[in-house]
Motif scaffolding. Structure first.
Motif, short mmCIF file in Angstrom:
data_model
loop_
_atom_site.label_atom_id
_atom_site.label_comp_id
_atom_site.label_asym_id
_atom_site.label_seq_id
_atom_site.Cartn_x
_atom_site.Cartn_y
_atom_site.Cartn_z
N ASN A 266 0.82 -1.21 0.00
CA ASN A 266 0.00 0.00 0.00
C ASN A 266 0.85 1.26 0.00
OD1 ASN A 266 -2.34 -1.53 0.02
ND2 ASN A 266 -2.49 -1.55 2.25
N ARG A 267 2.02 1.20 0.59
CA ARG A 267 2.95 2.34 0.53
C ARG A 267 3.36 2.61 -0.92
NH1 ARG A 267 5.73 3.84 5.31
NH2 ARG A 267 5.10 2.64 7.15
N VAL A 268 3.67 1.54 -1.64
CA VAL A 268 4.06 1.69 -3.04
C VAL A 268 2.89 2.24 -3.84
CG1 VAL A 268 4.79 0.44 -5.10
CG2 VAL A 268 5.80 -0.13 -2.88
N ALA A 269 1.69 1.80 -3.52
CA ALA A 269 0.50 2.24 -4.25
C ALA A 269 0.27 3.74 -4.14
CB ALA A 269 -0.73 1.49 -3.75
N HIS A 282 3.82 -10.82 -8.44
CA HIS A 282 3.87 -10.87 -9.90
C HIS A 282 4.36 -12.23 -10.39
CE1 HIS A 282 4.15 -9.30 -13.97
NE2 HIS A 282 5.32 -9.90 -14.07
N GLY A 283 3.56 -12.86 -11.25
CA GLY A 283 3.95 -14.12 -11.87
C GLY A 283 3.87 -15.33 -10.96
N LEU A 284 3.33 -15.18 -9.75
CA LEU A 284 3.29 -16.28 -8.78
C LEU A 284 1.88 -16.84 -8.63
CD1 LEU A 284 5.52 -14.78 -5.92
CD2 LEU A 284 6.23 -16.12 -7.91
N ASP A 285 1.84 -18.09 -8.18
CA ASP A 285 0.57 -18.68 -7.72
C ASP A 285 0.42 -18.30 -6.25
OD1 ASP A 285 -0.05 -20.25 -10.13
OD2 ASP A 285 1.75 -21.36 -9.58
N CYS A 298 -6.03 -8.91 0.40
CA CYS A 298 -4.83 -9.56 -0.15
C CYS A 298 -5.10 -10.08 -1.56
CB CYS A 298 -4.41 -10.73 0.75
SG CYS A 298 -3.80 -10.26 2.38
N TYR A 299 -6.26 -10.62 -1.76
CA TYR A 299 -6.70 -11.18 -3.04
C TYR A 299 -6.64 -10.11 -4.13
CZ TYR A 299 -10.09 -14.11 -5.79
OH TYR A 299 -10.73 -14.88 -6.71
N GLY A 300 -7.30 -8.97 -3.88
CA GLY A 300 -7.32 -7.90 -4.87
C GLY A 300 -5.95 -7.29 -5.09
N THR A 301 -5.13 -7.24 -4.03
CA THR A 301 -3.78 -6.68 -4.15
C THR A 301 -2.90 -7.57 -5.02
OG1 THR A 301 -3.96 -5.59 -1.99
CG2 THR A 301 -1.74 -5.99 -2.84
N ALA A 302 -2.99 -8.88 -4.80
CA ALA A 302 -2.18 -9.82 -5.59
C ALA A 302 -2.55 -9.76 -7.07
CB ALA A 302 -2.35 -11.23 -5.04
N LEU A 303 -3.84 -9.62 -7.34
CA LEU A 303 -4.26 -9.51 -8.74
C LEU A 303 -3.69 -8.25 -9.38
CD1 LEU A 303 -7.99 -10.64 -8.44
CD2 LEU A 303 -6.17 -11.86 -9.62
N ARG A 304 -3.65 -7.15 -8.65
CA ARG A 304 -3.11 -5.90 -9.20
C ARG A 304 -1.60 -5.98 -9.39
NH1 ARG A 304 -7.77 -4.93 -7.26
NH2 ARG A 304 -9.05 -3.13 -7.91
N GLN A 305 -0.95 -6.83 -8.61
CA GLN A 305 0.49 -7.00 -8.80
C GLN A 305 0.81 -7.93 -9.97
OE1 GLN A 305 1.75 -8.35 -4.85
NE2 GLN A 305 2.77 -6.39 -4.53
N GLY A 306 -0.21 -8.56 -10.53
CA GLY A 306 0.02 -9.44 -11.68
C GLY A 306 0.28 -10.88 -11.32
N ALA A 307 -0.38 -11.38 -10.27
CA ALA A 307 -0.22 -12.79 -9.90
C ALA A 307 -0.68 -13.70 -11.02
CB ALA A 307 -1.01 -13.08 -8.63
N ARG A 308 -0.04 -14.84 -11.16
CA ARG A 308 -0.45 -15.82 -12.18
C ARG A 308 -1.79 -16.43 -11.81
NH1 ARG A 308 4.14 -19.75 -13.47
NH2 ARG A 308 3.91 -20.26 -11.26
#
Length: 485
Positions: A266-269, A282-285, A298-308
């Motif tokens: 969230n700091r980076v955001a 990013h790129g992870l399961d 956490c779910y929405g954050t991981a999707l925004r980071q580009g999770a696989r």
């Protein structure tokens, strides 16, 4: 009421549209678009103005819901914010972040979708901000009394604002580098943008509240020093001690607590520099353990980071679409819901319990899960349902155990109960004269609306302690039990 048959003419429940998923996954902005004013007025006009409004009973703040629904339906937004502020210091916080127990208790909800109380509330506040109606309320005189508030979450801020407006000199201490508690870095921007928080903090500063960020009370300044410097102390440190799991493989790298993951992200955001040890999906399961709001964040954050891939595990079975018989109106039922994050991709698994973490070369590579059901009140594995999930990042979002117990506890003479909560009287006082406890630190993990209500009530107790009596409202006692329990 503008139209006493409004709830018969407008039966559908309308909310503002959410931004398209592909678009909102590209940024951290809030997901909702602005609601059309006419739609808002129609929805407010569905309020029945009940003879006994059970929405009041479910709201610990005692929000005057039928009153401001009526005002909004008439288009009188100026008076609506006045009635809203009469009971709630921060209606945009509750409007955006509270799960709205008031809506579960809405009388209309017995046989129709309930009034969109939460959305009406937030739109009153947003409209007021745009119109310039959220202004400082500077006290007419100062009492000469001083109060320290430890913690700047919703309980601490509510207590501080009430006490400042009563003429006391209030200093709020926050150990993080910026004020706001978990609202600052614990909640993603897509749920509430930091500008909403900053707007209220600016109002409080203009009223006279002083903020001291980056101060760890108990270490940088002791409890004894606080008691020497101030006439009263309010402990509102929240319940930030996270729950842990004791499972095989827990020591593998790549397994983190939700609050180790969300705040740096969230700091980076909000434009801060990414730390070297930033947890990047990013790129992870990704597997999120825990089916609550923090897990959804956490779910929405991981999707925004580009999770696989993103999978959320919930030990509870899939909730019913409608209120179950054992959760009758007006209690808050557990019904199936889809958050904005769940719309964006990934999958959810219910009745799922983790048996072990598996790994390669010291890092997590997956989880072994099993379907469970309750037998005599105990979660019991269902034979033959074991399966493995790939995961290079696991996030634990299983709630909080209670307040952290550091040096401040002994320094202020605080005591704790079996759930590690700081003990206090129904009037928020501890065994140490002049020391009070408000919010999750005394109640345990709870809702933001309860935190604000406790902060307001605690402020009244402090004011009475300092002045001999008080005119401040007392929405709840410290031992109040929610209708939603």
């Amino acid at each position: 009421m503008v139209d006493p048959r409004g709830f018969l003419k407008v039966r559908e429940r309308e909310l503002p549209p959410r931004r398209p998923v592909p678009l909102r996954l590209m940024d951290w902005r809030e997901v909702y678009e602005k609601q059309d004013q006419q739609q808002l007025q129609r929805q407010a006009g569905r309020c029945m103005d009940c003879g006994i409004p059970f929405c009041h009973n479910a709201c610990p703040l005692g929000n005057l819901i039928p009153e401001w629904n009526d005002l909004v339906s008439r288009g009188d937004m100026r008076e609506a914010i006045e009635r809203l502020h009469a009971t709630n210091n921060f209606p945009e916080f509750t409007g955006k972040l509270c799960p709205a127990p008031c809506e579960s208790a809405c009388v209309l909800g017995i046989n129709q979708p309930p009034v969109t109380i939460k959305q009406v509330e937030v739109m009153i506040a947003e409209n007021a901000a745009e119109a310039g109606w959220i202004t400082p309320q500077v006290p007419e005189r100062l009492t000469g009394k001083t109060v320290a508030v430890v913690g700047s979450g919703p309980a601490g801020l509510a207590a501080a604002q009430q006490l400042t407006r009563s003429g006391h000199t209030v200093v709020v201490y926050e150990r993080d580098d910026a004020v706001g508690g978990l609202m600052r870095y614990g909640i993603p921007e897509f749920k509430m943008e930091r500008s909403v928080l900053d707007r209220r903090l600016a109002q409080m500063e203009a009223e006279g509240t002083r903020f001291r960020a980056g101060v760890d009370v108990g270490a940088d300044i002791t409890g004894e020093q606080l008691r020497d410097r101030f006439d009263a102390v309010v402990v509102a440190t929240g319940a930030t001690q996270w729950r842990e799991v004791d499972l095989p493989g827990r020591d593998l790298a790549g397994i983190h607590q939700a609050m180790e993951y969300l705040p740096p992200t969230n700091r980076v955001a909000v434009g801060q520099e990414a730390p070297a040890d930033l947890i990047d999906a990013h790129g992870l399961d990704v597997v999120v353990i825990g089916g609550g709001d923090t897990g959804s964040d956490c779910y929405g954050t991981a999707l925004r980071q580009g999770a696989r891939s993103v999978t959320q595990l919930d030990i509870y079975p899939t909730a019913p679409e409608e209120r179950a018989d054992h959760e009758p109106w007006p209690t808050m039922p557990k019904v199936f819901s889809v958050s904005s994050s769940h719309e964006e991709g990934g999958q959810r698994k219910f009745s799922a319990s983790t048996q072990a973490f598996v790994g390669e070369d010291g890092r997590v590579s997956g989880l072994r899960i099993v379907e469970v059901t309750k037998v005599d009140g105990v979660w019991t594995p269902v034979e033959g349902t074991e399966q493995d999930l790939p995961a290079q990042l696991v996030l634990l979002a299983i709630g909080f155990a209670g307040p952290e117990h550091g040096g401040l506890v002994a320094q202020l003479g605080l005591e704790a109960d079996a759930r590690t909560r700081f003990t206090r009287t129904p009037g928020y006082a501890t065994g140490t004269p002049g020391v009070f406890v408000a919010g999750d630190a005394g109640r345990g993990q709870s809702l933001i609306v309860w935190a604000i209500a406790e902060g307001r009530a605690c402020a009244a107790a402090v004011d009475e302690f300092l002045m001999g009596d008080t005119a401040l409202p007392v929405p709840i006692r410290a031992d109040a039990v929610p209708l939603t329990a």
